[in-house]
Design a protein around this motif. Structure first.
Motif, PDB file in Angstrom:
ATOM      1  N   GLU A 100       0.786  -1.295  -0.075  1.00  0.00           N
ATOM      2  CA  GLU A 100      -0.099  -0.034  -0.125  1.00  0.00           C
ATOM      3  C   GLU A 100       0.884   1.391   0.105  1.00  0.00           C
ATOM      4  O   GLU A 100       0.540   2.217  -1.024  1.00  0.00           O
ATOM      5  N   VAL A 101       1.896   1.246   0.586  1.00  0.00           N
ATOM      6  CA  VAL A 101       2.790   2.579   0.717  1.00  0.00           C
ATOM      7  C   VAL A 101       3.477   2.637  -0.122  1.00  0.00           C
ATOM      8  O   VAL A 101       3.509   3.672  -1.118  1.00  0.00           O
ATOM      9  N   ILE A 102       3.636   1.459  -1.087  1.00  0.00           N
ATOM     10  CA  ILE A 102       4.559   1.621  -2.469  1.00  0.00           C
ATOM     11  C   ILE A 102       3.540   2.133  -3.623  1.00  0.00           C
ATOM     12  O   ILE A 102       4.020   2.949  -4.277  1.00  0.00           O
ATOM     13  N   ALA A 103       2.310   1.679  -3.474  1.00  0.00           N
ATOM     14  CA  ALA A 103       1.129   2.261  -4.480  1.00  0.00           C
ATOM     15  C   ALA A 103       0.966   3.844  -4.023  1.00  0.00           C
ATOM     16  O   ALA A 103       0.726   4.517  -5.085  1.00  0.00           O
ATOM     17  N   LEU A 104       0.964   4.203  -2.976  1.00  0.00           N
ATOM     18  CA  LEU A 104       0.903   5.676  -2.758  1.00  0.00           C
ATOM     19  C   LEU A 104       2.045   6.475  -3.145  1.00  0.00           C
ATOM     20  O   LEU A 104       1.936   7.609  -3.660  1.00  0.00           O
ATOM     21  N   ALA A 105       3.280   5.782  -2.768  1.00  0.00           N
ATOM     22  CA  ALA A 105       4.422   6.664  -3.585  1.00  0.00           C
ATOM     23  C   ALA A 105       4.501   6.475  -4.955  1.00  0.00           C
ATOM     24  O   ALA A 105       4.841   7.780  -5.478  1.00  0.00           O
ATOM     25  N   ASP A 106       3.978   5.771  -5.613  1.00  0.00           N
ATOM     26  CA  ASP A 106       3.777   5.594  -7.235  1.00  0.00           C
ATOM     27  C   ASP A 106       2.901   6.781  -7.465  1.00  0.00           C
ATOM     28  O   ASP A 106       3.136   7.398  -8.611  1.00  0.00           O
ATOM     29  N   THR A 107       1.801   6.951  -6.942  1.00  0.00           N
ATOM     30  CA  THR A 107       0.817   7.567  -7.317  1.00  0.00           C
ATOM     31  C   THR A 107       1.260   9.037  -7.188  1.00  0.00           C
ATOM     32  O   THR A 107       0.805  10.028  -8.003  1.00  0.00           O
ATOM     33  N   LYS A 109       4.432  10.082  -6.916  1.00  0.00           N
ATOM     34  CA  LYS A 109       5.932  10.079  -7.217  1.00  0.00           C
ATOM     35  C   LYS A 109       6.508  10.782  -6.108  1.00  0.00           C
ATOM     36  O   LYS A 109       7.328  11.863  -6.184  1.00  0.00           O
ATOM     37  N   ALA A 110       6.705  10.082  -4.955  1.00  0.00           N
ATOM     38  CA  ALA A 110       7.004  10.503  -3.665  1.00  0.00           C
ATOM     39  C   ALA A 110       8.283   9.665  -3.216  1.00  0.00           C
ATOM     40  O   ALA A 110       8.312   8.373  -3.244  1.00  0.00           O
ATOM     41  N   PRO A 111       9.477  10.224  -3.073  1.00  0.00           N
ATOM     42  CA  PRO A 111      10.552   9.641  -2.479  1.00  0.00           C
ATOM     43  C   PRO A 111      10.213   8.944  -1.040  1.00  0.00           C
ATOM     44  O   PRO A 111       9.184   9.620  -0.220  1.00  0.00           O
ATOM     45  N   VAL A 112      10.598   7.754  -0.723  1.00  0.00           N
ATOM     46  CA  VAL A 112      10.214   7.185   0.606  1.00  0.00           C
ATOM     47  C   VAL A 112      11.503   6.830   1.518  1.00  0.00           C
ATOM     48  O   VAL A 112      12.520   6.387   1.112  1.00  0.00           O
ATOM     49  N   GLY A 113      11.441   7.817   2.738  1.00  0.00           N
ATOM     50  CA  GLY A 113      12.502   7.534   3.693  1.00  0.00           C
ATOM     51  C   GLY A 113      12.094   6.572   4.732  1.00  0.00           C
ATOM     52  O   GLY A 113      10.915   6.469   4.673  1.00  0.00           O
ATOM     53  N   HIS A 114      12.973   6.113   5.544  1.00  0.00           N
ATOM     54  CA  HIS A 114      12.487   5.240   6.829  1.00  0.00           C
ATOM     55  C   HIS A 114      13.298   5.583   8.003  1.00  0.00           C
ATOM     56  O   HIS A 114      14.354   5.936   8.152  1.00  0.00           O
ATOM     57  N   ASP A 125      12.031  -4.208  -2.016  1.00  0.00           N
ATOM     58  CA  ASP A 125      11.439  -4.165  -3.177  1.00  0.00           C
ATOM     59  C   ASP A 125      10.615  -2.784  -3.250  1.00  0.00           C
ATOM     60  O   ASP A 125       9.612  -2.615  -3.742  1.00  0.00           O
ATOM     61  N   ASN A 126      11.517  -1.795  -3.122  1.00  0.00           N
ATOM     62  CA  ASN A 126      10.965  -0.293  -2.880  1.00  0.00           C
ATOM     63  C   ASN A 126      12.024   0.575  -3.944  1.00  0.00           C
ATOM     64  O   ASN A 126      12.901   0.946  -3.789  1.00  0.00           O
ATOM     65  N   PRO A 127      11.255   0.645  -5.204  1.00  0.00           N
ATOM     66  CA  PRO A 127      12.284   1.720  -6.018  1.00  0.00           C
ATOM     67  C   PRO A 127      12.034   3.044  -5.704  1.00  0.00           C
ATOM     68  O   PRO A 127      12.539   4.036  -6.664  1.00  0.00           O
ATOM     69  N   PHE A 128      11.261   3.384  -4.894  1.00  0.00           N
ATOM     70  CA  PHE A 128      11.347   4.818  -4.285  1.00  0.00           C
ATOM     71  C   PHE A 128      12.011   5.028  -3.027  1.00  0.00           C
ATOM     72  O   PHE A 128      12.125   6.189  -2.304  1.00  0.00           O
ATOM     73  N   ASP A 129      12.939   4.078  -2.571  1.00  0.00           N
ATOM     74  CA  ASP A 129      13.660   4.382  -1.309  1.00  0.00           C
ATOM     75  C   ASP A 129      14.926   5.411  -1.612  1.00  0.00           C
ATOM     76  O   ASP A 129      15.619   5.435  -2.396  1.00  0.00           O
ATOM     77  N   VAL A 130      14.956   6.166  -0.436  1.00  0.00           N
ATOM     78  CA  VAL A 130      16.016   7.120  -0.509  1.00  0.00           C
ATOM     79  C   VAL A 130      16.575   7.234   0.868  1.00  0.00           C
ATOM     80  O   VAL A 130      17.480   8.247   1.283  1.00  0.00           O
ATOM     81  N   VAL A 196      -5.859   3.493   6.039  1.00  0.00           N
ATOM     82  CA  VAL A 196      -5.934   4.930   5.787  1.00  0.00           C
ATOM     83  C   VAL A 196      -5.380   4.982   4.206  1.00  0.00           C
ATOM     84  O   VAL A 196      -6.212   5.728   3.455  1.00  0.00           O
ATOM     85  N   ILE A 197      -4.443   4.112   4.055  1.00  0.00           N
ATOM     86  CA  ILE A 197      -3.934   4.408   2.360  1.00  0.00           C
ATOM     87  C   ILE A 197      -5.140   3.926   1.510  1.00  0.00           C
ATOM     88  O   ILE A 197      -5.469   4.186   0.362  1.00  0.00           O
ATOM     89  N   GLU A 198      -5.654   2.849   2.053  1.00  0.00           N
ATOM     90  CA  GLU A 198      -6.736   2.420   1.065  1.00  0.00           C
ATOM     91  C   GLU A 198      -7.927   3.122   0.834  1.00  0.00           C
ATOM     92  O   GLU A 198      -8.561   3.286  -0.108  1.00  0.00           O
ATOM     93  N   ASN A 199      -8.114   3.866   1.924  1.00  0.00           N
ATOM     94  CA  ASN A 199      -9.447   4.973   1.926  1.00  0.00           C
ATOM     95  C   ASN A 199      -9.032   6.131   1.324  1.00  0.00           C
ATOM     96  O   ASN A 199      -9.903   6.631   0.483  1.00  0.00           O
ATOM     97  N   ILE A 200      -7.738   6.680   1.349  1.00  0.00           N
ATOM     98  CA  ILE A 200      -7.309   7.960   0.460  1.00  0.00           C
ATOM     99  C   ILE A 200      -6.883   7.879  -0.827  1.00  0.00           C
ATOM    100  O   ILE A 200      -6.977   8.730  -1.499  1.00  0.00           O
TER     101      ILE A 200
END
Length: 461
Positions: A100-107, A109-114, A125-130, A196-200
């Motif tokens: 779900e987080v990956i789908a949100l980032a894809d939509t 176009k957001a970099p994902v930190g952690h 498996d995260n092409p948005f990882d920074v 939350v992601i599924e709803n938003i």
């Protein structure tokens, strides 16, 4: 919340007033979120009861979805649709919501930190990882978080507010008392991340402009290639003392795909966060919340007993291991196949770094030199001491294949420290001040040696 009553004589200055929002806001959030009464048991009733109590079977309820209101979803969706640049920062609360987080980032176009606790849950498996931010951080996460129009905090109570922006922040957390207690939050959402992601997500307009994302990914690659990979190059495979980054990298390469790592608090956290590769099957335990020393060995014992079929590796610092060294006898007594890798730099490295950043020359951080491999052998287990980089692979291979407890003691560079991805001016000043005092008190040799050990860790423009 304990509050000291104010009187006419109570001194209240600008510093105290400035601290009030950070104290009051979380208290109000917690009070309004958790309205529960504790059931009282009469001390007399418990003490006088001598009747036999028969255990009753009970069913453990499955986790329930916590869904935000339509109004909350619409308000957050509007903010995200209006923003040109969105970044995501994920914590342990994204467990079970990776896709779900990956789908949100894809939509978006957001970099994902952690965070450190979120690493195992979201980095694979995260092409948005920074990467990660904070004192243990690396990569472009800090830069992406500060440059974004809106930052989304997902399932994290990240405590280092110096690394968080103080405007245009959205926070999603199942525990409402966590929202807003680390930084100002404009879009608070109480709920579990997955729901939350599924709803938003249906309300989010897919962005087509990837400039911000691609810039952060490119920046992350540059920083990762320079900082994280520097000490694992062939040039460093012959240098002594061994750089701990190289040792962690070799260990990561040789460990099983479903290995269970336990990591001591301190510099071992740095090396594990930067060099252990999550894949969705590995696990990592550490003292993430309390930062307790000497945690790795007892956690490894518990992990091995709970998962007897898995490879269990304790990444222990010599400072931590020396505090709870008697537990090595527990490994020997039960013949538990745990591999204890001791990063022996004869110093409390993280405490040393904290002193230097505060402008203090290190004091009282030296750990007495000891041969932990010989101690392990005397306890009846396999002990291997590694002083040359070229011996790392064979030592780890031997230990990991051993049907019983092993201690691999790696003699590492005591001057290898962690440089945060974002360096504040006061930290630079503190480090420079400490270096000056070290030169005055102990001579230039030690300061030069420390600089050489950490030169490649300095973030470049």
């Amino acid at each position: 919340l304990m509050v000291t009553p104010l009187t006419d004589n109570t001194p209240v200055g600008p510093a105290e007033l400035a601290d009030l929002p950070a104290l009051v806001d979380p208290a109000v959030e917690q009070a309004t979120t958790w309205i529960r009464r504790a059931q009282q048991l009469s001390e007399e009733g418990v003490a006088d009861s001598d009747a036999a109590v028969e255990a009753r079977p009970f069913a453990v309820p499955a986790p329930s979805a916590v869904v935000p209101s339509d109004e909350t979803v619409e308000r957050m969706a509007q903010a995200l649709n209006s923003a040109k640049k969105v970044a995501i920062f994920a914590g342990i609360g994204v467990a079970g919501a990776h896709d779900e987080v990956i789908a949100l980032a894809d939509t978006l176009k957001a970099p994902v930190g952690h965070s450190l606790r979120g690493k195992d849950q979201i980095q694979y498996d995260n092409p948005f990882d920074v990467g990660m931010t904070g004192l243990l951080g690396y990569g472009a996460a800090a830069e992406g978080m500060n440059d974004a129009d809106v930052l989304i905090l997902l399932g994290t109570d990240f405590p280092y507010n110096d690394f968080l922006p103080d405007a245009n922040v959205a926070q999603v957390d199942i525990n409402g008392s966590h929202i807003g207690r680390r930084t100002k939050v404009d879009y608070p959402v109480v709920g579990d991340v997955k729901s939350v992601i599924e709803n938003i997500l249906p309300h989010i307009e897919e962005k087509t402009d990837r400039k911000f994302l691609d810039k952060m990914l490119k920046r992350h690659y540059q920083l990762l290639d320079h900082v994280v990979k520097s000490y694992t190059s062939e040039a460093f495979e012959s240098k002594k003392p061994i750089h701990p980054e190289l040792a962690a990298s070799v260990l990561d390469k040789l460990a099983d795909d479903d290995a269970y790592f336990t990591v001591d608090t301190g510099m071992c956290n740095v090396w594990s966060s930067r060099y252990l590769t999550p894949n969705g099957k590995r696990d990592e335990a550490a003292s993430f919340l309390h930062g307790t020393m000497a945690n790795a060995l007892p956690q490894a014992i518990g992990a091995q007993l709970a998962h007897p079929g898995r490879q269990v590796i304790s990444m222990s610092g010599d400072g931590g291991l020396s505090m709870l060294m008697g537990e090595l006898l527990t490994l020997a007594a039960y013949n538990l196949p745990v591999t204890v890798v001791v990063f022996n730099n004869s110093t409390l490295g993280m405490v040393k770094l904290e002193m230097l950043v505060d402008g203090l020359p290190d004091f009282g951080v030296d750990v007495p030199q000891a041969n932990y491999a010989q101690i392990a052998t005397a306890m009846g287990m396999q002990g291997i001491r590694v002083e040359k980089p070229k011996d790392l692979e064979s030592a780890f291979t031997t230990a990991l294949a051993h049907q019983g407890p092993s201690v691999v003691e790696v003699i590492t560079d005591p001057n290898a420290l962690s440089i945060p991805p974002e360096i504040k001016k006061d930290q630079v000043f503190g480090f420079a001040t400490a270096m000056s005092r070290i030169v005055l008190n102990r001579g230039a040799g030690e300061a030069v040696s420390m600089a050489r050990s950490n030169l490649r860790n300095i973030p470049r423009g």
